[in-house]
Design a protein around this motif. Structure first.
Motif, mmCIF file in Angstrom:
data_model
loop_
_atom_site.group_PDB
_atom_site.id
_atom_site.type_symbol
_atom_site.label_atom_id
_atom_site.label_comp_id
_atom_site.label_asym_id
_atom_site.label_seq_id
_atom_site.Cartn_x
_atom_site.Cartn_y
_atom_site.Cartn_z
ATOM 1 N N ALA A 225 41.895 60.500 36.536
ATOM 2 C CA ALA A 225 40.424 60.596 36.518
ATOM 3 C C ALA A 225 39.967 61.740 37.412
ATOM 4 N N TRP A 226 40.240 62.957 36.970
ATOM 5 C CA TRP A 226 39.961 64.159 37.755
ATOM 6 C C TRP A 226 38.478 64.307 38.075
ATOM 7 N N TRP A 227 37.641 63.841 37.186
ATOM 8 C CA TRP A 227 36.196 64.030 37.313
ATOM 9 C C TRP A 227 35.589 63.146 38.398
ATOM 10 N N LEU A 228 36.226 62.010 38.686
ATOM 11 C CA LEU A 228 35.652 61.055 39.630
ATOM 12 C C LEU A 228 35.552 61.637 41.037
ATOM 13 N N GLY A 229 36.584 62.358 41.469
ATOM 14 C CA GLY A 229 36.579 62.931 42.802
ATOM 15 C C GLY A 229 35.472 63.942 43.022
ATOM 16 N N PHE A 230 35.117 64.685 41.977
ATOM 17 C CA PHE A 230 34.050 65.674 42.107
ATOM 18 C C PHE A 230 32.704 65.007 42.370
ATOM 19 N N PHE A 231 32.456 63.875 41.729
ATOM 20 C CA PHE A 231 31.200 63.169 41.975
ATOM 21 C C PHE A 231 31.167 62.570 43.377
ATOM 22 N N VAL A 232 32.305 62.050 43.839
ATOM 23 C CA VAL A 232 32.364 61.496 45.190
ATOM 24 C C VAL A 232 32.121 62.590 46.228
ATOM 25 N N SER A 233 32.793 63.730 46.052
ATOM 26 C CA SER A 233 32.606 64.828 47.006
ATOM 27 C C SER A 233 31.193 65.386 46.941
ATOM 28 N N SER A 234 30.585 65.372 45.768
ATOM 29 C CA SER A 234 29.201 65.835 45.628
ATOM 30 C C SER A 234 28.259 64.963 46.460
ATOM 31 N N ALA A 235 28.450 63.658 46.390
ATOM 32 C CA ALA A 235 27.592 62.751 47.158
ATOM 33 C C ALA A 235 27.793 62.943 48.661
ATOM 34 N N ILE A 236 29.045 63.136 49.081
ATOM 35 C CA ILE A 236 29.327 63.305 50.512
ATOM 36 C C ILE A 236 28.706 64.601 51.031
ATOM 37 N N MET A 237 28.827 65.692 50.272
ATOM 38 C CA MET A 237 28.263 66.966 50.724
ATOM 39 C C MET A 237 26.739 66.917 50.772
ATOM 40 N N LEU A 238 26.145 66.177 49.869
ATOM 41 C CA LEU A 238 24.686 66.043 49.894
ATOM 42 C C LEU A 238 24.236 65.297 51.144
ATOM 43 N N LEU A 239 24.981 64.266 51.527
ATOM 44 C CA LEU A 239 24.661 63.533 52.745
ATOM 45 C C LEU A 239 24.899 64.393 53.989
ATOM 46 N N ALA A 240 25.941 65.244 53.946
ATOM 47 C CA ALA A 240 26.248 66.094 55.100
ATOM 48 C C ALA A 240 25.154 67.125 55.350
ATOM 49 N N GLY B 130 23.813 75.439 52.051
ATOM 50 C CA GLY B 130 25.131 75.640 51.453
ATOM 51 C C GLY B 130 25.765 74.325 51.042
ATOM 52 N N CYS B 131 25.622 73.289 51.860
ATOM 53 C CA CYS B 131 26.161 71.972 51.514
ATOM 54 C C CYS B 131 25.494 71.424 50.258
ATOM 55 N N ALA B 132 24.184 71.575 50.168
ATOM 56 C CA ALA B 132 23.471 71.105 48.979
ATOM 57 C C ALA B 132 23.918 71.853 47.734
ATOM 58 N N LEU B 133 24.149 73.161 47.876
ATOM 59 C CA LEU B 133 24.600 73.961 46.739
ATOM 60 C C LEU B 133 26.000 73.537 46.305
ATOM 61 N N MET B 134 26.866 73.229 47.279
ATOM 62 C CA MET B 134 28.205 72.745 46.937
ATOM 63 C C MET B 134 28.136 71.402 46.219
ATOM 64 N N ALA B 135 27.192 70.549 46.606
ATOM 65 C CA ALA B 135 27.032 69.257 45.942
ATOM 66 C C ALA B 135 26.666 69.443 44.472
ATOM 67 N N VAL B 136 25.743 70.366 44.204
ATOM 68 C CA VAL B 136 25.357 70.647 42.815
ATOM 69 C C VAL B 136 26.539 71.208 42.035
ATOM 70 N N GLY B 137 27.284 72.133 42.665
ATOM 71 C CA GLY B 137 28.432 72.726 41.993
ATOM 72 C C GLY B 137 29.510 71.711 41.660
ATOM 73 N N SER B 138 29.778 70.778 42.567
ATOM 74 C CA SER B 138 30.794 69.754 42.315
ATOM 75 C C SER B 138 30.391 68.852 41.157
ATOM 76 N N ALA B 139 29.135 68.444 41.133
ATOM 77 C CA ALA B 139 28.659 67.600 40.034
ATOM 78 C C ALA B 139 28.732 68.341 38.706
ATOM 79 N N LEU B 140 28.406 69.633 38.724
ATOM 80 C CA LEU B 140 28.444 70.432 37.499
ATOM 81 C C LEU B 140 29.878 70.571 36.981
ATOM 82 N N THR B 141 30.846 70.679 37.886
ATOM 83 C CA THR B 141 32.244 70.823 37.482
ATOM 84 C C THR B 141 32.746 69.596 36.741
ATOM 85 N N ALA B 142 32.226 68.424 37.093
ATOM 86 C CA ALA B 142 32.703 67.182 36.488
ATOM 87 C C ALA B 142 32.053 66.866 35.145
#
Length: 545
Positions: free
Chosen positions: A175-190, A23-35
């Motif tokens: 820079a709304w898009w920047l936060g999505f990439f940061v959260s994507s990286a964090i969720m992938l690590l989690a 689920g965390c990996a899927l959220m990471a992909v979704g966050s990156a896609l949103t940005a």
């Protein structure tokens, strides 16, 4: 919904940590896609007369030339971004869908995993610790959102010194898009540590292996199990209450920062920052202390429910005081005041015109605000009747403004500077009081969060625990998370006094709003729902299309 709910019945018997990791990996992909739309669209553009550099023309005459000159449009296109293969909303929709699917199993499976392998008297304390740590995510999200909102949306692609608007301007987009990439990286690590957690603890291994042998039988009993849950009065009432509270929570999460901007004149960056460093830590401390109280005094289910009710009601009474906490409306000529400074409220664009600007051929749809020394904001230099300017960029000053002469300041100056007029000192005091009440009510209400959550877990049979939490998650998402932004947003739109205009001619973003008293009243309900924060993944930055 049926398939997802049924899956919780299966998931509770499978390798729950690895499912959470997936689920965390899927959220990471979704966050990156949103940005991704940020890189497929042209750079942000806004309509303004202000010169971006000293190399532009010597002076601007908004009143005399607005009927003849083309307004300066800040628009820079990146090579190859004129068209995209898919509409931008598709990326946002798919990204949010993936994030929602990935987020769904985290709380039900995580809570049931902890409760299954912990002693009954320690379960509340562990869940309180989990909920407290969970709040670090939204806290970090609001702080990251604050940083993103301070950065210009096209940072790295344009010279930010040429941008003539500030974060307090309603046309500003961070820079709304920047936060999505940061959260994507964090969720992938989690996802990594979750993947290596054991399926079960050693002392319960035999029990779990026995449960696996009856997995098929449990799946066939889904409908009887669901009927048993729904027919449990305590669970059904708590489910209905959770849905109502989550509606309010989503309203708070989506619009509180905007409310602070419009009502108290705060920038989006400062609003997000204050929520992250004041409200959320208070909620975290309250949730943790609630779990400590449950463990220290070994509260029963009934006592836990009573504590949750008492703290919620006390917080409600405290927040009612926000009825009297407000600021005066921003004085905008032709909208909230007449040009002579007397009060009025109107959203009719015709009221923006006055004898002082009749000869200027101005547009009523413009929003390029300027401020005079008499603390009146004019929607554009043209509608202020200005005929000359000096300076460039954020230091531009317009002179000889005929509409300022209608209600001249004591200094006699007829000049205006760019941007809306600042709020009064009284408004700053009101905002401090508002935040104090908000923090206190959040802390008191969150004291009952863990006891209330334990009531849900303890009022059902142990074998239905994962299914019950899964049904609760689905109900809250479907009946709370989806409709709440729609009807809260519709209510707020009713208060709008000045709308922007899209390049295609349609209605754009909200520029100026007069919030109704019902919105202040709704805060008492919104603050009452932070106890469900275990399911929240905060928005990182505000998106404006």
């Amino acid at each position: 919904m049926f398939i997802v709910a049924l899956s919780f019945a299966f998931f509770s018997k499978l390798h729950r940590p690895r499912l959470i990791a997936a689920g965390c990996a899927l959220m990471a992909v979704g966050s990156a896609l949103t940005a991704l739309p940020h890189f497929f669209m042209g750079q942000y553009k806004y309509d303004t007369l202000i010169k971006s550099s000293s190399n532009d023309s010597v002076s601007i005459t908004p009143c005399l030339e607005s009927g003849k000159q083309l307004r300066h449009l800040e628009n820079h296109m990146r090579p190859g971004t004129e068209q995209a293969e898919l509409p931008m909303w598709v990326y946002v929709f798919l990204g949010n869908a993936l994030r929602g699917i990935g987020e769904t199993p985290v709380t039900p499976l995580g809570i049931s995993y902890i409760d299954d392998f912990a002693k009954a008297e320690n379960s509340a304390f562990y869940i309180a610790c989990l909920q407290t740590i969970t709040l670090l995510g939204p806290m970090f999200g609001f702080l990251l959102g604050s940083m993103c909102a301070r950065l210009y949306v096209d940072i790295g692609f344009v010279n930010v010194d040429s941008v003539t608007i500030t974060p307090k301007d309603t046309r500003w987009v961070g820079a709304w898009w920047l936060g999505f990439f940061v959260s994507s990286a964090i969720m992938l690590l989690a996802a990594v540590p979750f993947w290596f957690l054991p399926r079960s603890l050693p002392n319960l291994l035999a029990s779990c292996m026995q449960n696996d042998s009856v997995l098929h039988a449990f799946a066939l009993g889904f409908f009887p199990s669901l009927k048993k849950l729904v027919c449990t009065p305590t669970y059904f009432l708590l489910l209905c209450g959770s849905v109502l509270k989550f509606n309010s929570f989503i309203g708070l999460l989506t619009f509180k920062a905007k409310y602070m901007e419009q009502q108290f004149g705060q920038s989006a960056s400062r609003a997000n920052f204050l929520i992250g460093v004041t409200n959320l830590p208070a909620v975290a401390v309250g949730i943790f202390l609630g779990g400590v109280l449950m463990k220290r005094y070994k509260l029963s289910v009934v006592s836990g429910a009573q504590l949750s009710l008492a703290t919620s009601f006390a917080a409600y009474l405290l927040v009612i005081t926000q009825f009297g906490i407000k600021c005066e409306n921003l004085q905008v000529a032709g909208i909230t005041v007449f040009y002579n400074g007397t009060l009025r409220v109107s959203s009719d664009s015709h009221t923006l015109f006055s004898p002082c600007n009749d000869g200027c051929s101005c547009s009523g749809s413009e929003w390029d605000p300027v401020c005079s020394e008499n603390s009146i904001t004019y929607t554009s230099p043209c509608l202020a009747g200005c005929i000359s300017s000096s300076g460039f960029g954020k230091n531009t000053v317009f002179h000889n403004c005929s509409c300022v002469q209608v209600s001249p300041p004591l200094s006699g100056s007829l000049s205006v500077s760019i941007g809306q007029c600042p709020r009064s000192e009284t408004c700053s005091s009101s905002f401090t009081t508002y935040m104090t009440v908000s923090v206190l009510s959040s802390f008191i209400n969150s004291l009952g969060a863990t006891p209330g959550y334990m009531v849900i877990i303890r009022c059902i049979a142990p074998e239905l625990k994962s299914l019950a939490l899964g049904i609760q998650t689905l109900a809250m998402r479907a009946l709370g998370g989806i409709p709440a932004p729609v009807y809260f947003g519709a209510l707020i739109d009713l208060t709008c006094l000045k709308w922007g205009t899209k390049k295609c001619g349609g209605r754009g973003a909200l520029f100026l709003s007069l919030y109704m008293c019902m919105w202040a009243a709704s805060q008492s309900n919104l603050e009452n729902v932070k106890q469900v924060n275990t399911l929240n993944k905060t928005n990182i930055c505000t998106v404006s299309f």
